[in-house]
Design an enzyme around this catalytic site. Sequence first.
Site, PDB file in Angstrom:
ATOM      1  N   ASN A   1     -27.631 -13.317   3.895  1.00 57.49           N
ATOM      2  CA  ASN A   1     -27.811 -13.616   5.398  1.00 57.49           C
ATOM      3  C   ASN A   1     -28.309 -14.634   5.548  1.00 57.49           C
ATOM      4  O   ASN A   1     -27.234 -15.855   5.978  1.00 57.49           O
ATOM      5  CB  ASN A   1     -28.066 -12.405   6.095  1.00 57.49           C
ATOM      6  CG  ASN A   1     -27.284 -10.830   5.899  1.00 57.49           C
ATOM      7  OD1 ASN A   1     -26.657 -10.851   6.643  1.00 57.49           O
ATOM      8  ND2 ASN A   1     -28.268  -9.843   5.358  1.00 57.49           N
TER       9      ASN A   1
ATOM     10  N   MET B   1     -39.517  -8.867   4.036  1.00 56.58           N
ATOM     11  CA  MET B   1     -39.762  -7.440   4.767  1.00 56.58           C
ATOM     12  C   MET B   1     -41.077  -6.914   4.926  1.00 56.58           C
ATOM     13  O   MET B   1     -41.488  -6.485   3.973  1.00 56.58           O
ATOM     14  CB  MET B   1     -39.813  -7.169   2.690  1.00 56.58           C
ATOM     15  CG  MET B   1     -38.577  -7.810   2.436  1.00 56.58           C
ATOM     16  SD  MET B   1     -37.365  -5.663   3.125  1.00 56.58           S
ATOM     17  CE  MET B   1     -37.667  -4.456   1.934  1.00 56.58           C
TER      18      MET B   1
ATOM     19  N   HIS C   1     -30.667  -5.244  10.266  1.00 54.97           N
ATOM     20  CA  HIS C   1     -30.242  -3.811   9.811  1.00 54.97           C
ATOM     21  C   HIS C   1     -29.242  -2.538   9.420  1.00 54.97           C
ATOM     22  O   HIS C   1     -28.879  -2.549  10.028  1.00 54.97           O
ATOM     23  CB  HIS C   1     -31.997  -2.462  10.116  1.00 54.97           C
ATOM     24  CG  HIS C   1     -32.545  -1.597   9.876  1.00 54.97           C
ATOM     25  ND1 HIS C   1     -33.136  -1.379   8.246  1.00 54.97           N
ATOM     26  CD2 HIS C   1     -31.718  -0.184   9.421  1.00 54.97           C
ATOM     27  CE1 HIS C   1     -33.700  -0.194   7.573  1.00 54.97           C
ATOM     28  NE2 HIS C   1     -32.252   0.789   8.960  1.00 54.97           N
TER      29      HIS C   1
HETATM   30  C1  GRF Z   1     -29.556  -7.169   4.302  1.00 50.32           C
HETATM   31  O1  GRF Z   1     -29.165  -5.544   3.471  1.00 50.32           O
HETATM   32  C2  GRF Z   1     -30.434  -6.551   5.228  1.00 50.32           C
HETATM   33  O2  GRF Z   1     -29.685  -5.880   6.327  1.00 50.32           O
HETATM   34  C3  GRF Z   1     -31.961  -5.894   5.108  1.00 50.32           C
HETATM   35  O3  GRF Z   1     -32.241  -6.816   4.024  1.00 50.32           O
HETATM   36  C4  GRF Z   1     -30.978  -6.979   3.487  1.00 50.32           C
HETATM   37  C5  GRF Z   1     -31.623  -8.314   3.315  1.00 50.32           C
HETATM   38  O4  GRF Z   1     -30.881  -9.016   1.788  1.00 50.32           O
HETATM   39  N1  GRF Z   1     -33.124  -7.037   6.329  1.00 50.32           N
HETATM   40  P1  GRF Z   1     -30.851 -11.344   1.731  1.00 50.32           P
HETATM   41  O5  GRF Z   1     -31.881 -10.934   1.677  1.00 50.32           O
HETATM   42  O6  GRF Z   1     -29.709 -10.967   3.165  1.00 50.32           O
HETATM   43  O7  GRF Z   1     -29.581 -10.547   0.840  1.00 50.32           O
END
Ligand code: GRF
Length: 203
Positions: free
Chosen positions: A16, A92, A111
């Site tokens: 992301n 996290m 999310h």
């Molecule tokens: C994503 O799926 C988001 O929805 C969740 O954590 C994941 C993060 O993935 N909150 P990334 O590190 O962006 O690949």
Amino acid sequence: MGSYRIAVFASGTGSNFQSLVDAQASGVLGGEINLLVCDKPQAPVIQRAREAGVDMFVFQPKDYASREDYEREIALELQRRKIDLIVLAGYMRLLTSVLVEPYTGRMINIHPSLLPSFTGKNAIGQALEYGVKITGVTVHFVDQGMDTGPVIAQRAVEVVEGDDEASLTRRIQAVEKQLYPEVVSWFAAGKIRLIDRDVTMEI
Ligand code: GRF
């Protein structure tokens, strides 16, 4: 008017984060990713930030006596950089009032479910386990709870026959990558307002 300044918080892969960097590079984000905050010195997202030339604040929670202690340090860094919006992207950790209060209405999270269903970890696995036919993606404001803040935008994703966690994750993540940069661009354009739990959008 100066540019709209964004800090992204991430703990892991950073796909992301990458979609936001790419949106900025192609001129559709409407703001500037000024800082990556990361609580895991080994996380792959760090390499992405390095390649994108984004400054970083990397820390290890175990080096601090409490969550409030490291959040105070982060808050100083955000103030110094005059950050307008905090974008959590796979960060996290729960946040305390040290960051939540000053950034109420200016801190968002993505999310991988249609909240309020399937909060917390492994939302995609939880949805499959439950057997829902429709799940999706939610972007919401952050409060001190786990995925409980006011909802800004949601997109539905159908669960299809034969889906497993890997296939559903791929489709959900593809939607995340479209939705998150778009929502950030609405903020940069000053279109989103939060009043109590009411989220309004100016079209
Ligand atoms: C994503 O799926 C988001 O929805 C969740 O954590 C994941 C993060 O993935 N909150 P990334 O590190 O962006 O690949």
